[in-house]
Design a protein around this motif. Sequence first.
Motif, mmCIF file in Angstrom:
data_model
loop_
_atom_site.group_PDB
_atom_site.id
_atom_site.type_symbol
_atom_site.label_atom_id
_atom_site.label_comp_id
_atom_site.label_asym_id
_atom_site.label_seq_id
_atom_site.Cartn_x
_atom_site.Cartn_y
_atom_site.Cartn_z
ATOM 1 N N LYS A 53 0.847 -1.195 0.000
ATOM 2 C CA LYS A 53 0.000 0.000 0.000
ATOM 3 C C LYS A 53 0.882 1.244 0.000
ATOM 4 C CE LYS A 53 -3.991 0.084 0.583
ATOM 5 N NZ LYS A 53 -5.063 0.213 -0.381
ATOM 6 N N SER A 54 0.488 2.258 -0.747
ATOM 7 C CA SER A 54 1.312 3.470 -0.868
ATOM 8 C C SER A 54 1.318 4.298 0.419
ATOM 9 C CB SER A 54 0.839 4.328 -2.048
ATOM 10 O OG SER A 54 -0.500 4.735 -1.848
ATOM 11 N N THR A 55 0.261 4.194 1.209
ATOM 12 C CA THR A 55 0.225 4.907 2.485
ATOM 13 C C THR A 55 0.022 3.901 3.616
ATOM 14 O OG1 THR A 55 -2.156 5.292 2.309
ATOM 15 C CG2 THR A 55 -0.713 7.042 1.496
ATOM 16 N N HIS A 56 0.761 4.085 4.683
ATOM 17 C CA HIS A 56 0.637 3.286 5.901
ATOM 18 C C HIS A 56 0.750 1.773 5.680
ATOM 19 C CE1 HIS A 56 -0.515 7.094 7.594
ATOM 20 N NE2 HIS A 56 -1.588 7.156 6.843
ATOM 21 N N PRO A 57 1.745 1.313 4.900
ATOM 22 C CA PRO A 57 1.883 -0.136 4.705
ATOM 23 C C PRO A 57 2.199 -0.835 6.026
ATOM 24 C CG PRO A 57 3.850 1.004 3.943
ATOM 25 C CD PRO A 57 2.838 2.062 4.275
ATOM 26 N N ASN A 58 1.707 -2.062 6.150
ATOM 27 C CA ASN A 58 1.970 -2.927 7.313
ATOM 28 C C ASN A 58 1.444 -2.399 8.643
ATOM 29 O OD1 ASN A 58 3.241 -5.205 6.157
ATOM 30 N ND2 ASN A 58 5.070 -3.964 5.840
#
Length: 161
Positions: A53-58
Amino acid sequence: MELFDVYDRDGNPTGQTMVRGEPMPEGCYRMVAGVLCMHTDGTVLLMKRHPDKSTHPNLYEASASGSVLAGETPEQAARRELLEETGIRCGALTPVYAERDATRLFRYYAAVVDQPKEAVTLQPGETVAYLWADRAQLAQLLAADPSPVILHEGVCRYLGL
């Protein structure tokens, strides 16, 4: 191609429709709806975002959310997003909070569900794990540095955190 309705700053539809990714004209907004999913036992559903995901991965997120599509109400979008991201169907929605940034209007709701916790399904490309956390666990996760949880301020207030 994802189409959405355009709103004024007060959340009134303008009658315009736009394609996702197009630059938003000044003074216009798109609507985003989300739902905080709580079990009847008081636990809160956290969904871990995909590492790509481009924002807030993991990170764990305490809501299922996304754009309100053309012709949808925020409540319909919240239900759709919850079903898409978790496999959960919900009944009544309780408004939690509303806010606005430069180009988006946010409408968040809470839903209380009574179904087996193992019934959660992951959405490929969106989520990779889930966790049902009670308020003490949630507070502990939020206190970690850095916090592994994304939790909107309005949801924190609603949960008394």
